[in-house]
Scaffold this active site. Structure first.
Site, PDB file in Angstrom:
ATOM      1  N   GLU A  48      53.092  59.385  45.767  1.00 51.44           N
ATOM      2  CA  GLU A  48      51.740  59.443  46.311  1.00 51.44           C
ATOM      3  C   GLU A  48      51.237  60.831  46.670  1.00 51.44           C
ATOM      4  OE1 GLU A  48      49.452  56.760  46.913  1.00 51.44           O
ATOM      5  OE2 GLU A  48      50.820  55.893  45.445  1.00 51.44           O
ATOM      6  N   SER A  60      67.531  -3.469  72.297  1.00 49.71           N
ATOM      7  CA  SER A  60      68.660  -3.543  73.221  1.00 49.71           C
ATOM      8  C   SER A  60      69.149  -2.191  73.690  1.00 49.71           C
ATOM      9  CB  SER A  60      69.828  -4.288  72.572  1.00 49.71           C
ATOM     10  OG  SER A  60      69.513  -5.654  72.454  1.00 49.71           O
TER      11      SER A  60
END
Length: 845
Positions: free
Chosen positions: A114, A482
């Site tokens: 860059e 139950s």
């Protein structure tokens, strides 16, 4: 010297004596003087223009000093108890790292790609600007000339529009930034903000996204690939355009070579390597979808959307991912087994033509992506009796053998599969061509695992094959069957009952106020007469449970239920003691954890700690403790004995232990018997509701409470015989077996005030001469029986009236059952019932 007419001296022909004629010859030409004046005026004009531009844009420029106060949007991470990432939430995937933490080779790669003169220029590169201007003016190509500083100015302070106005502002800001910040500060801003494709911002995020690595772990070609992306993240996206990404990477490698960062041999070797991607998208909670979504909602509610998606919170949860994975797998296996017991339901879809089958399968693959644990969609391309050729997403193909479809009970494959059918399949071996025939279960289930000592949720499965969806572990309120009975028995223990106390197991008829009758009944259509509480719970006897509740009163049952977190139990409907009440799986599991915890109730906890991006603690579930381990007696070779956690006392330690001991009997001799093969102390209880609509098993070890529920989202029967012991218990067992594998066997701690006495298992009294089964029973001190079992017992009292009931399920509430009427108020009675009168004559009542 001769004098001319004008008085000037004439030059001597020999060059002597007279003045030279050069003064006239040395005069600057007029055009040059004019040009100089024009240049000077032009310079002044340019300077004035430049000054004017600077003044004009000065008020339009953002304050570059805000860079010092910049707070980047960060990822919020959700961690399990071991520090493993569960989920990540962010608008932008970003991991901020200081310049000192960024390896030098990474920096060199970006400088080569860059801005090679970054450390020399003052914010802009004039030569590059002129070159780009000429290229952009004289050709059809667009060339950039932005330095890293200019990119910082654009990224942080300006828009990305392509205009000369923006470029002028960018140049001015770049110059100012260079004057105010060091090169390393500028570079840090750049490397953490630059967009690098696939939702990744900054080099650290890109390293995670593309290679699942930290910056320090990246290789030279991997660094070069990432460094090549800022110029055009979409064009050089290695996922979508791998060839373009590699070409760009290779250019960066050659620039590294030309700048002297790598040798030619190193560059050649790097260029020869493939991209080697190892994509790691943001964690979306795939391993614990319902838990992750629950945490997301908690954080969103407490701290807001901005905090969740931008502030980079660290959320430390109670989840244990290895435990969660075992829970997910056990749930999947159990629901798959149930689904296969009920046969083949047909394909997902049928294509009339195979034209464009790839597009169709890809669409189904995306639709059912969350069902990856079950399988993936495929289309039948060709089918015979023994095999089917299938097409999968991404144009893959495979084979389904007849042997993998035996569960359908259909015989040859071509008897129920047609070309064009879209079905679910699963790879038999990773990266293989062989697949098994699968089916999306339409039944659902949930599993919860909780640390007994702390109440921390270690695993939570809220459903199967639907992503986050509806969390059945904490949102689905279903009849518990139950599995509620232990709380009736616990209330009885508080009223002075013992595990050896006897209650009559015989027919009951209640007269309702509307004239109807309620006739609760046992599953096996049998009655055992006087039965100990231990036997009654182990065998899940409905009738004696109703009698027990009637004796102690529903108000006491309701009060105990409230103390263990089960709120809202009606005190006027006896059917609730058989489980006609609705609770969530989390509520039931938390309530069961009270027994092995010694009687204290702790709210389930999901979060341990929440911190902001700077490490400041926003929330802590438990107070911080310095030198905790040392104070508890920890040594380098031995962990400390952890102290008992707090909580509210729900029942005393002795009664909690009695219930723990009785529920162990359910596993050793009762409806949970299949768990006895695990060979370790466990307790628990099955639950089944009317017509097999809901199946439950909730239980515990000394350290872990586990609950499982199975049923349909829209309540309907699971099918005859699909009790809690058949549909839910296998999931519990599969999970527990995997969870406890290789761990030491723990025993339940016995509190003070408990004694063990040998008794007759059937009568609950001290053993007599004819006692056939003698057990060691637990009692509160001073409550053991003192009477001896009689030498003669009328056996008719233990199994009578085999056909005296209308049928039913031990584990289901009998309310609204086949026109038998509704349960009466607690004050209802059965006096005058001829069956009970007959029992009295036998001396059993």
């Amino acid at each position: 010297m001769a004098i001319n007419r004008t008085g000037s001296s004439r030059p001597n022909p020999r060059g002597e004596g007279g003045p030279s004629r050069s003064r006239k010859n040395n005069k600057l030409p007029k055009w040059f003087i004019i040009l100089a004046w024009l240049a000077a005026l032009g310079s002044l004009a340019f300077g004035a223009l430049l000054a004017g531009v600077l003044v004009y844009y000065d008020n339009q420029l953002p304050d570059f000093r805000q860079l010092s106060e910049y707070k980047p949007p960060l990822i919020t991470r959700v961690y399990d108890r071991n520090g493993e990432i569960v989920a990540e939430y962010a608008n932008e995937r970003r991991i901020w790292v200081s310049i000192n933490e960024i390896p030098k080779p990474v920096i060199e790669s970006f400088l080569a790609a860059e801005d090679t003169d970054f450390y020399e220029h003052g914010g802009y590169d004039l030569k590059a600007i002129i070159r780009a201007a000429l290229v952009n003016t004289m050709t059809h190509r667009m060339q950039g000339a932005s330095t890293i500083t200019q990119q910082v100015a654009k990224t942080y302070l300006l828009s990305s529009e392509r205009t000369y106005t923006r470029k002028i502002k960018e140049l001015i800001l770049s110059w100012r930034i260079e004057k105010a910040y060091t090169k390393n500060e500028i570079l840090e801003l750049y490397l953490n903000r630059i967009y690098l494709g696939n939702g990744s911002y900054g080099v650290a995020a890109a390293a995670q996204t593309y290679f699942s690595k930290t910056l320090a772990e990246l290789t030279m070609p991997e660094r070069a690939m990432i460094a090549g992306m800022p110029q055009a993240p979409s064009r050089y996206n290695p996922v979508r355009n791998p060839s373009a990404a590699k070409a760009r990477r290779d250019i960066v490698i050659r620039r590294l070579q030309s700048e002297g960062y790598v040798t030619k041999d190193e560059a050649d070797a790097a260029i020869a390597t493939p991209l080697g991607l190892n994509i790691s998208p943001l964690k979306q909670g795939e391993d614990a979808p319902h838990f992750a979504e629950y945490i997301r909602q908690m954080v969103l509610k407490e701290y807001g959307e901005k905090a969740l998606y931008q502030d980079g919170l660290s959320v430390y949860t109670t989840l244990d991912l290895p435990t969660q994975r075992r829970a997910e797998e056990a749930t999947y296996k159990g629901l798959r087994d149930y689904d296969r017991r009920h046969g083949w339901r047909g394909p997902l879809h049928h294509m009339k033509s195979l034209d464009g089958w790839q597009k169709e399968v890809n669409a189904f693959a995306e639709k059912y992506a969350h069902s990856w644990r079950i399988g993936e969609p495929a289309v039948v391309l060709k089918v015979s009796a023994d095999s089917a050729r299938i097409g999968l997403s991404d144009e893959r193909e495979g084979i389904v053998a007849r042997s993998t479809a035996k569960w359908t009970g259909k015989g040859s494959l071509n008897s129920f599969l047609k070309v064009g059918d879209i079905i679910m399949v699963k790879a038999v071996k990773k990266d293989g061509k062989d697949y098994s025939l699968e089916q999306l279960p339409n039944v659902q289930g949930a599993l919860v695992a909780m640390d007994v000592r702390t109440g921390e949720v270690l695993a939570m499965v809220g459903g199967l094959g639907e992503g986050v969806g509806f969390n059945r572990a904490i949102m689905a309120r279903r009849q518990v069957g139950s599995s509620f009975k232990p709380f009736v028995y616990a209330a009885a223990m508080e009223k002075g009952y013992t595990p050896a106390s006897t209650v009559l197991d015989a027919p009951l008829v209640f007269n309702n106020s509307d004239g109807s009758e309620w006739k609760p009944h046992n599953y096996d259509k049998k009655f055992t007469g006087l039965t100990t509480l231990r036997q009654g719970l182990e065998q899940s006897r409905n009738l004696m449970t109703v009698r027990l509740a009637q004796d102690i009163g529903l108000r006491d049952v309701s009060e105990l239920s409230r103390r263990v977190g089960l709120k809202g139990l009606p005190i006027t409907d006896l059917s609730v003691v058989l489980g006609s009440i609705n609770y969530t799986l989390m509520e039931m599991t938390s309530a069961y954890s009270v027994f092995p915890r010694g009687g204290s109730y702790i709210e389930p906890t999901y979060l341990r700690r929440v911190q902001d991006s700077k490490g400041v603690t926003l929330f802590r579930a438990h107070p911080a403790c310095e030198k905790c381990l040392a104070s508890l007696g920890a040594t380098p070779d031995e962990n400390p004995v952890l102290p008992k956690m707090g909580g509210k006392e729900a029942l005393d330690a002795q009664n909690a232990y009695l219930m723990t001991n009785v529920l162990q009997g359910v596993v050793l001799r009762g409806t949970g018997y299949s768990l006895s093969s695990l060979g370790r102390p466990l307790g628990g209880k099955t639950g089944t509701t009317n017509d097999y609509v809901d199946a439950w098993f909730v239980g515990f070890s000394p350290s872990l409470a586990i609950g499982v529920w199975v049923g349909f989202d829209t309540p309907k029967s699971l099918g005859y015989g699909e009790t809690g012991g058949r549909a839910a218990l296998p999931i519990w067992k599969t999970f527990a077996e995997a969870q406890f594998k290789g761990t030491p066997i723990e025993g339940f701690s016995v509190p003070q005030g408990i004694e063990f006495v040998r008794i007759d298992a059937k009568s609950g009294l001290l053993p007599g001469v004819n006692s056939q089964k003698i057990i060691t029973e637990a009692f509160k001190e001073g409550t053991a029986p003192t009477q001896t079992t009689p030498d003669y017992v009328d056996e008719s009292g233990y199994e009578i009236f085999n056909s005296g009931a209308t049928g039913g399920d031990t584990e289901r509430p009998a309310a609204n059952d086949g026109g038998s009427g509704n349960a009466p108020n607690n004050g209802g009675g059965s006096s005058g019932n001829p069956i009970e009168n007959l029992l009295r004559t036998f001396g059993i009542y």
